[in-house]
Scaffold this active site. Structure first.
Site, PDB file in Angstrom:
ATOM      1  N   SER A 192       0.844  -1.191   0.000  1.00  0.00           N
ATOM      2  CA  SER A 192       0.000   0.000   0.000  1.00  0.00           C
ATOM      3  C   SER A 192       0.885   1.249   0.000  1.00  0.00           C
ATOM      4  O   SER A 192       1.739   1.407  -0.860  1.00  0.00           O
ATOM      5  CB  SER A 192      -0.943  -0.053   1.206  1.00  0.00           C
ATOM      6  OG  SER A 192      -1.937   0.936   1.121  1.00  0.00           O
ATOM      7  N   HIS A 320      -6.403  -6.364   1.095  1.00  0.00           N
ATOM      8  CA  HIS A 320      -5.506  -5.248   0.771  1.00  0.00           C
ATOM      9  C   HIS A 320      -4.116  -5.441   1.365  1.00  0.00           C
ATOM     10  O   HIS A 320      -3.112  -5.184   0.694  1.00  0.00           O
ATOM     11  CB  HIS A 320      -6.118  -3.941   1.271  1.00  0.00           C
ATOM     12  CG  HIS A 320      -5.304  -2.734   0.914  1.00  0.00           C
ATOM     13  ND1 HIS A 320      -5.030  -2.390  -0.390  1.00  0.00           N
ATOM     14  CD2 HIS A 320      -4.690  -1.806   1.699  1.00  0.00           C
ATOM     15  CE1 HIS A 320      -4.289  -1.285  -0.416  1.00  0.00           C
ATOM     16  NE2 HIS A 320      -4.065  -0.919   0.846  1.00  0.00           N
TER      17      HIS A 320
END
Length: 357
Positions: A192, A320
């Site tokens: 991320s 994620h």
């Protein structure tokens, strides 16, 4: 007249006891002599061992009604200890060397000084170095994990975060450069927000200090970051989408700490501006979770334009964040990528699967 005194009477003489004659049996002691106490014979090697829980005869002359002594069982090599350890404690036992920090910026959750490869890990927005502890233990001894400790959280909560993304890149570059160079292989892994930071730090390093491999997970390519980044998300939504809300929501204090770290990193992320400089020469591998709710697409080929070296990509099961405090992440993939690489002449440039480096 002479008086005579009778002498005092003499005690009767005790007749001398004759020695017993030799015989095949034991000598019979005199009645006045107490029988000697003989030692209990020790079992020989051929004697059958006393079974656990079996009654052991008490001493001769023990009062009647005394319960027999029972042998305490001895654990064998495969027995479970008497007091079972809790799961976290059991995980710590035999986990290897104790974690240590290297300066202000790095945590080594599972030091491996003899390992020739270092994997520098960059956490997600709001994340800390401890997110990579399970990964570090799972990768040992294939690689030694150096996890980044950003300011404004954890053990550095009193230190301010750099004002913008460029300043953060400069600070991390200065911290990591002394630990790179000839003599030890190095790779970066970021997820991320940390994926973007890992890539930009690799670009900022001098050519002779750059890692051989950069693995980016759960992030759009740099040229797409401004349009598809996290600028429109608030901290609470990001905490939910990353799946971390489940880990902290039972403790309001942890929730507030997590939200504070996310807000700090979102503010820094919003200042990022892509610069179309020359792509890095390091090998690049892009990874995404199949169920990532934050990526508009799992098509990762956009990253290929950002390296002059080998490129590969893969979609893995997960959301994620692949590596967290409660799961190690893409251990098999990283182990394969960190394996000794073939000759540079056999490494393809461009798309496709990236061979071990």
């Amino acid at each position: 007249m002479t008086t005579t005194t009778d002498p005092a009477p003499r005690p009767p003489e005790v007749p001398e006891q004759p020695l017993p004659a030799k015989s095949d049996g034991p000598p019979i002691p005199p009645a006045a002599v107490r029988p000697p106490i003989t030692a209990r014979p020790r079992p020989t090697a051929s004697a059958a061992p006393v079974q656990a829980g079996a009654a052991v005869p008490g001493p001769v002359g023990a009062p009647p009604g005394r319960p027999p002594v029972t042998a305490r069982p001895r654990p064998d090599a495969g027995a479970v200890p008497y007091r079972a350890a809790s799961a976290p404690a059991a995980a710590r036992v035999g986990a290897g060397p104790r974690p240590r920090t290297e300066g202000d910026w790095f945590l080594l959750p599972a030091p491996q000084p003899a390992t020739p490869a270092r994997l520098f890990c960059f956490p997600h927005a709001g994340g800390d170095a401890t997110a990579f502890t399970p990964l570090a233990r799972a990768l040992a001894p294939a690689a030694e994990v150096w996890a980044l400790r950003p300011p404004a959280r954890g053990g550095r909560s009193r230190e301010p975060m750099p004002a913008d993304f460029a300043a953060l890149v400069g600070a991390v570059t200065a911290a990591v450069a002394p630990h790179l160079g000839p003599g030890r292989r190095a790779a970066f892994y970021g997820q991320s927000f940390g994926a973007l930071l890992a890539y930009e730090v690799a670009r900022a390093l001098p050519a002779d200090r750059r890692p051989e491999l950069v693995v980016v997970a759960g992030a759009p390519s740099p040229d797409e970051w401004t349009e598809r980044g996290t600028k429109d998300l608030d901290a609470a939504e990001l905490l939910r989408l990353t799946g971390l809300e489940e880990l902290v929501r039972a403790d309001p204090e942890l929730v507030e700490l997590a939200l504070g770290g996310i807000r700090t990193d979102l503010a820094v992320s919003a200042t990022y501006r892509y610069r179309p400089d020359a792509p890095i020469g390091s090998a690049l591998y892009a990874v995404a979770g199949a169920d990532d709710p934050m990526l508009a697409t799992t098509d990762l080929t956009g990253w290929a334009a950002h390296t002059r070296g080998a490129f590969g990509h893969r979609v893995l099961p997960g959301g994620h964040l692949l590596a967290t405090v409660d799961r190690p992440g893409p251990v098999d993939l990283l182990t394969s990528l960190l394996a000794p690489r073939p000759s540079p002449s056999t490494v393809p440039v461009g798309g496709g699967e990236l061979p071990p480096w």
